[in-house]
Design an enzyme around this catalytic site. Structure first.
Site, PDB file in Angstrom:
ATOM      1  N   CYS A 164       0.911  -1.195   0.127  1.00  0.00           N
ATOM      2  CA  CYS A 164      -0.020   0.071  -0.148  1.00  0.00           C
ATOM      3  C   CYS A 164       0.956   1.334  -0.042  1.00  0.00           C
ATOM      4  CB  CYS A 164      -0.959  -0.197   1.089  1.00  0.00           C
ATOM      5  SG  CYS A 164      -2.435   1.163   1.234  1.00  0.00           S
ATOM      6  N   ASP A 165       0.564   2.264   0.656  1.00  0.00           N
ATOM      7  CA  ASP A 165       1.346   3.579   0.762  1.00  0.00           C
ATOM      8  C   ASP A 165       2.957   3.298   1.338  1.00  0.00           C
ATOM      9  OD1 ASP A 165      -0.301   5.355  -0.079  1.00  0.00           O
ATOM     10  OD2 ASP A 165      -0.485   6.536   1.632  1.00  0.00           O
TER      11      ASP A 165
END
Length: 199
Positions: free
Chosen positions: A103-104
């Site tokens: 993800c991030d």
């Protein structure tokens, strides 16, 4: 002597992204591994879902002897404070240890130039390019796929905790690959579709 796996968790971390891989390492690894958590400080860290943990290490006390550094996604990777982790990530890469980001956290790897020479993925290429700016020159190596493993680096988008876990388990050689795939299929396809995995 157990092999140490480090999970980096920041405030508002995505607890589900850590849960599959940590529990699979514990179960399939048959006690050969220990899971430890790292954050910017030793203060409590709260997940998006409200789970609170006390990290084992802050960034100043991380031990050198670990097998993998796993960056768990969440809501804090875009903050300036996250860049305090750069030295730890750079050290992991330099030593050829397994490095994983989802993800991030995968996009964070792009902001520090860690994805430029490897095949990788993230949540969105345009977002990655915008966020990382000139530090990211790896567009030609980006693949729109749930999870990607290249050399010792594993990346995944935020909807891929199962695929992320599978690639980490294989990279660590936690168990025979067939056993890992049985575990993955069971949890991905569900109780009534997949065959019961042989633990």
């Amino acid at each position: 002597m157990k092999k140490r796996i480090l999970f980096v968790v920041l405030q508002q971390y995505a607890d589900w992204e850590a849960a599959y891989v940590s529990s699979a390492i514990a179960v399939l690894g048959e006690g050969k591994y220990e899971i430890k958590t790292v954050s910017l400080s030793k203060d409590y860290v709260e997940s998006i879902g409200g789970f609170r943990i006390m990290p084992d290490y802050d960034i100043k006390s991380v031990p050198n002897d670990y097998e993998a550094l796993i960056l768990i996604g969440g809501m804090t990777w875009r903050s300036e404070s996250a860049h305090q982790l750069r030295a730890l990530v750079d050290s992991c890469r330099h030593e050829g240890k397994i490095l994983a980001g989802i993800c991030d956290a995968s996009a964070f790897l792009g902001t520090i130039g860690a994805l430029n020479e490897i095949v990788h993925t993230s949540n969105d290429l345009d977002d990655l390019k915008q966020w990382a700016g000139s530090n990211y020159t790896g567009e030609q190596k980006y693949i729109a796929k749930q999870a990607v493993r290249d050399k010792n680096v594993i990346t995944a988008n935020g909807t891929a905790p199962m695929e992320f876990a599978k690639e980490i388990l294989i990279a660590l050689n936690v168990a025979a690959e067939e056993k890992i795939l049985d575990w993955y299929n069971f949890h991905k396809l569900g109780f009534y579709t997949a065959p019961m995995p042989q633990m």
